[in-house]
Design an enzyme around this catalytic site. Structure first.
Site, short mmCIF file in Angstrom:
data_model
loop_
_atom_site.label_atom_id
_atom_site.label_comp_id
_atom_site.label_asym_id
_atom_site.label_seq_id
_atom_site.Cartn_x
_atom_site.Cartn_y
_atom_site.Cartn_z
N SER A 2 -7.14 -5.56 -1.71
CA SER A 2 -6.35 -4.52 -1.37
C SER A 2 -5.29 -4.23 -2.61
O SER A 2 -4.58 -3.14 -2.40
CB SER A 2 -5.36 -5.28 -0.39
N ASP A 41 5.61 -6.69 -1.73
CA ASP A 41 5.60 -7.53 -0.59
C ASP A 41 5.36 -9.20 -0.88
O ASP A 41 5.09 -9.98 -0.09
CB ASP A 41 4.56 -7.16 0.60
N HIS A 100 1.47 -7.70 -3.58
CA HIS A 100 1.11 -6.46 -4.13
C HIS A 100 2.12 -5.68 -4.80
O HIS A 100 3.52 -5.94 -4.50
CB HIS A 100 0.74 -5.42 -3.03
#
Length: 405
Positions: free
Chosen positions: A65, A367, A370
């Site tokens: 991600s 968050d 990230h």
């Protein structure tokens, strides 16, 4: 604990998880052979730049991600705001408020943002493809996504997708929104993966348990580079692991004592373990570099950049290092493992919502895992500056780098 699990079993969604002047001060000293090789590379490609703006006509990215531009949510549609709020003004498949590092790299090379390989509608692969998906690992997962939160698209699967992509390009010939068959030898191959291998079992088996299989992780990355080399890949950038001991999510969830915290509030033992892995990765890449003729295998030390961001956010125009922008609970970390960014949940009869802050441009962490758009831009600028390549690589000589905005 899995750095990207974060509600996948419930929601089929989840999150993974400096000024230029200061960056220049870290430029490594070069041994004479390294200098000679560096100069040869510059001379070899200098003629190319007289005919084109950049030596690299495409980017093919592999990862999790930290570099996913929509692959995971193309496979498992469930993304919601506030992801994407800063730059795109809507969710666009990235686990951040704006852009990821590979977006900025593409912009600097004069290329469009990479389309996710798994996105069937609206993709344009004429200048590369992104095989990264959120929650991906280097090693093959031994469990289901909805059990562990780990993506089925491990690095070996991503390579198979790349191989199939190339074969289809050769089979179909010139097609709209597909690259030329000659592009594969003129592409930059980026790999930003391994974080979930490191963190997914960290809480359960501890640092020593994780260290047992990290050599397999480094070797699998090396194997992938060799396979990409066999299908014309020649230039590879491999990002090392971030200082996860500074992540708000792990500061909240991983066991530690106050004595394990450094002066910046980061966990010493976990960060030291990451440093050990990064050393192993670097040595592994140096070994395969010697085996691959006319190839460049570049170790990219983004760990050092991110560590500086977490330790000294004010030096880079930010305010908050180890506190998440999008979360709940406030306090030092603003992270609640029961309610992830953009979600709402009733806890003990009370509705709890993880909302985004109003000023993500002041945060390193989006968050809890990230990085924000603002932090990713700083990281990308550090990469483009060239100070964090090992061995040195003349990117600015091979490409007329564009400013990133």
């Amino acid at each position: 604990m899995d750095s990207e699990k974060l509600g996948l079993c419930e929601e089929a969604a989840g999150f993974e998880c400096g000024s230029v002047m200061s960056l220049r001060s870290r430029r490594r000293s070069l041994a004479p052979p390294a200098v000679f090789g560096f100069l040869l590379t510059v001379l070899f490609f200098s003629a190319t730049l007289t005919e084109a703006r950049c030596r690299f006509h495409a980017i093919f990215n592999f990862g999790d991600s930290n570099s996913d531009t929509g692959g995971f949510w193309a496979a498992f549609p469930a993304q919601r705001g506030p992801n994407g709020m800063t730059y795109f003004k809507k969710p666009v498949g990235r686990a951040t408020d704006g852009r990821v590092v590979v977006d900025f790299l593409a912009q600097a090379l004069g290329l469009p943002f990479l389309s996710p390989y798994l996105q069937s509608i609206g993709s344009n692969f004429s200048h590369g493809a992104n095989f990264a998906t959120l929650a991906s690992t280097v090693l093959l997962p031994n469990t289901s996504l909805f059990v562990s939160g780990i993506s089925p698209f491990s690095l070996a699967i991503q390579f198979n997708q790349m191989n199939e992509f190339r074969e289809r390009v050769f089979e179909l010939g010139t097609q709209d929104k597909l690259p030329s068959k000659h592009i594969f030898g003129k592409a930059l191959y980026t790999l930003d993966i391994g974080q979930n291998d490191f963190t997914s079992n960290l809480a359960a088996i501890g640092i020593e348990g994780v260290k047992q299989y990290l050599p397999q992780v480094a070797n699998q990355i090396a194997w992938t580079i060799k396979e990409l080399y066999n299908i014309e890949g020649r230039t590879f950038m491999v990002f090392n692991l971030a200082p996860i001991g500074c992540y708000p999510a792990f500061l909240t969830q991983l066991p530690h004592n106050n004595s394990d915290l450094d002066e910046y509030g980061c966990m010493i033992s976990y960060n030291n373990a990451v440093v050990d892995y990064n050393k192993l990765l670097k040595e592994t890449l140096q070994q395969i570099q010697s085996e691959l003729q006319n190839a460049s295998v570049i170790y990219v030390d983004t760990h050092s950049v991110k560590l500086q961001l977490y330790q000294h956010p004010q030096n880079y125009g930010l305010k908050h290092g180890t506190k998440a922008c999008c979360g709940s609970g406030g306090g030092a970390y603003n992270y609640n493992p029961q309610v992830f960014c953009g979600n709402n949940k009733k806890i003990k009869g009370v509705n709890v919502t993880a909302n985004a802050c109003s000023d993500p441009q002041n945060y390193v962490s989006w968050d809890g895992i990230h990085a924000t758009d603002a932090a990713n831009k700083i990281i990308a600028n550090a990469i483009l500056n060239g100070s964090y390549f090992d061995p040195p690589f003349p990117l600015s000589h091979l490409c007329n780098l564009k400013p990133i905005g």
